[in-house]
Design a protein around this motif. Structure first.
Motif, PDB file in Angstrom:
ATOM      1  N   PHE A 161       0.826  -1.204   0.000  1.00  0.00           N
ATOM      2  CA  PHE A 161       0.000   0.000   0.000  1.00  0.00           C
ATOM      3  C   PHE A 161       0.865   1.260   0.000  1.00  0.00           C
ATOM      4  O   PHE A 161       0.598   2.200  -0.751  1.00  0.00           O
ATOM      5  N   TYR A 162       1.910   1.278   0.817  1.00  0.00           N
ATOM      6  CA  TYR A 162       2.789   2.459   0.846  1.00  0.00           C
ATOM      7  C   TYR A 162       3.352   2.761  -0.541  1.00  0.00           C
ATOM      8  O   TYR A 162       3.385   3.918  -0.974  1.00  0.00           O
ATOM      9  N   ASN A 163       3.779   1.738  -1.256  1.00  0.00           N
ATOM     10  CA  ASN A 163       4.415   1.934  -2.557  1.00  0.00           C
ATOM     11  C   ASN A 163       3.458   2.432  -3.627  1.00  0.00           C
ATOM     12  O   ASN A 163       3.897   2.886  -4.688  1.00  0.00           O
ATOM     13  N   ASN A 164       2.157   2.348  -3.353  1.00  0.00           N
ATOM     14  CA  ASN A 164       1.173   2.702  -4.388  1.00  0.00           C
ATOM     15  C   ASN A 164       0.111   3.694  -3.934  1.00  0.00           C
ATOM     16  O   ASN A 164      -0.813   3.974  -4.688  1.00  0.00           O
ATOM     17  N   MET A 165       0.222   4.225  -2.723  1.00  0.00           N
ATOM     18  CA  MET A 165      -0.848   5.070  -2.204  1.00  0.00           C
ATOM     19  C   MET A 165      -0.644   6.548  -2.529  1.00  0.00           C
ATOM     20  O   MET A 165       0.466   7.020  -2.742  1.00  0.00           O
ATOM     21  N   VAL A 166      -1.779   7.256  -2.564  1.00  0.00           N
ATOM     22  CA  VAL A 166      -1.786   8.715  -2.710  1.00  0.00           C
ATOM     23  C   VAL A 166      -2.884   9.262  -1.809  1.00  0.00           C
ATOM     24  O   VAL A 166      -3.947   8.646  -1.662  1.00  0.00           O
ATOM     25  N   SER A 167      -2.620  10.399  -1.200  1.00  0.00           N
ATOM     26  CA  SER A 167      -3.624  11.063  -0.353  1.00  0.00           C
ATOM     27  C   SER A 167      -3.921  12.423  -0.957  1.00  0.00           C
ATOM     28  O   SER A 167      -3.008  13.233  -1.186  1.00  0.00           O
ATOM     29  N   PHE A 168      -5.196  12.675  -1.221  1.00  0.00           N
ATOM     30  CA  PHE A 168      -5.614  13.900  -1.897  1.00  0.00           C
ATOM     31  C   PHE A 168      -5.867  15.025  -0.896  1.00  0.00           C
ATOM     32  O   PHE A 168      -6.259  14.769   0.252  1.00  0.00           O
ATOM     33  N   PRO A 169      -5.668  16.284  -1.293  1.00  0.00           N
ATOM     34  CA  PRO A 169      -6.045  17.406  -0.411  1.00  0.00           C
ATOM     35  C   PRO A 169      -7.511  17.267  -0.030  1.00  0.00           C
ATOM     36  O   PRO A 169      -8.352  17.010  -0.896  1.00  0.00           O
ATOM     37  N   PHE A 170      -7.813  17.452   1.266  1.00  0.00           N
ATOM     38  CA  PHE A 170      -9.183  17.155   1.688  1.00  0.00           C
ATOM     39  C   PHE A 170      -9.626  18.014   2.865  1.00  0.00           C
ATOM     40  O   PHE A 170     -10.431  17.586   3.685  1.00  0.00           O
TER      41      PHE A 170
END
Length: 392
Positions: free
Chosen positions: A357-366
């Protein structure tokens, strides 16, 4: 210049709230440990529908106190998710416990019950579960699995205040829980702050002294009010030095005000998350934790996993930033990869899902104060980015 930033604050205060806080600045006496602290704690207790709730300077401070109350001994093991913020682990490591890293469930992105059960030994004293991203981990199910095992259960609700399972608020299932009111959380006490819940009434009596340098009343009082001094100092937990984790009156009042709006603020998060996920449903490159059963997910953060043969997570974030000036983030670096934990001998792990998950995750502005216009621009830009990165 960024069109949509990664904001360091989640909220804007209403004019009426600013006026309320201004009056406290002008007139409150004392400015700490006064009536607004009591008001905030009572409001939190009513909201959570439980007793023994204490406000503190941070959730990390709360976990320090919880780690003391767990009364850890040498060789005791504490199971903690590797995919979380460092404050979930540091207090227990500081007490000398052996940290055992637990893996996440790849679909829910919170800690895996199955992995926890595999890692329990006869030395397991505490299990820490984290309601990460605002999603309520299934504590009732874990409690069923643990049955009669004498293991203390700590809920880290730093990102999930207001989330529920079957009508019961997270943070009220375990032996202890903590909440965060840091600037980016679902409510804030002016940048920093937190709270804890302590199930055991006897242990709860120890919290006021542990959070305030051991302050207490003298057992024998003089007929003169000034003798022997303003306050006594004592130990609440044997051989454990207390801390200074106070929350100011202005912070407590800010928390009280935002707590009254918490459910509405959470609903904004949930509504936007649903719109984002539904709108991007036809884009298989983004995999969301889309389990938004009623009140189960309050979306402190909106994260996704990139699944594509055409591009990777870094391509996606870079394109979104360079082309559309939208700043995303990565959360969280597996704790066992940090230099801090490596140097303390805590790099050993078996957490393949955490790594994946770390290698492929993104967190959007929210952040809640993001305008509707900017939020729609975010969705459109994400769509365009995926289409532009797909190979023809």
């Amino acid at each position: 210049m960024n069109k949509i930033i990664w904001s360091g604050r989640s909220h804007n205060f209403l004019n009426s709230e600013i006026k309320f806080l201004s009056n406290i600045i002008k007139y409150a006496d004392p400015l700490t440990n006064g009536k607004y602290l009591k008001l905030f704690e009572k409001s939190l207790s009513n909201y959570l529908k439980c007793k023994n709730v204490f406000a503190l300077s941070s959730a990390a401070a709360g976990l320090e106190i919880i780690s003391i109350l767990c009364n850890l001994k040498k060789n005791d093991e504490v199971i903690i998710p590797a995919h979380t913020y460092c404050a979930s682990a540091i207090p227990f490591a500081r007490r000398g416990a052996k940290i055992v890293w637990s893996d996440i469930d790849i679909s829910s992105r919170v800690v895996s019950i199955e992995d926890i059960l595999k890692k329990i030994t006869n030395r397991t004293k505490v299990i820490v579960v984290v309601h990460l991203y605002g999603y309520a981990f299934d504590v009732p199910e874990l409690k069923k699995k643990l049955k009669d095992k004498k293991i203390l259960l700590v809920e880290d609700c730093a990102q999930a205040i207001g989330a529920e399972i079957n009508g019961k608020k997270v943070g009220t299932f375990g032996d202890f829980s903590c909440f965060s009111f840091q600037a980016q959380k679902n409510i804030t006490t002016l940048g920093e702050g937190g709270a804890i819940y302590v199930k055991n009434k006897h242990l709860a009596l120890k919290v006021p002294g542990l959070r305030y340098n051991g302050h207490c009343e003298f057992k024998k009082k003089s007929k003169f009010y000034w003798l022997p001094a303003m306050t006594n100092l004592d130990l609440d937990q044997q051989k454990q030095w207390p801390y200074k984790f106070s929350l100011t009156e202005i912070q407590a009042a800010a928390g009280y005000l935002l707590l009254r709006r918490l459910d509405k603020l959470n609903q904004v998060r949930v509504s936007r998350a649903k719109k984002f996920i539904k709108t991007l449903k036809k884009f298989p490159e983004l995999s969301f934790n889309s389990d938004y059963e009623k009140n189960r997910h309050v979306y402190h953060l909106l994260s996704a996993m990139i699944i594509s043969k055409d591009f990777n997570r870094n391509d996606f974030i870079n394109h979104l930033y360079k082309k559309y000036k939208i700043k995303c983030a990565i959360q969280y670096y597996p704790l066992y990869k940090y230099d801090l934990f490596k140097k303390m001998g805590l790099s050993k792990n078996s957490c393949k899902n955490t790594n994946l998950f770390y290698n492929n995750m993104v967190s959007f502005p929210f952040h809640v104060w993001m305008s509707k216009r900017d939020f729609n621009y975010l969705i459109i830009s994400v769509k365009k980015t995926i289409l532009q990165l797909r190979k023809k």
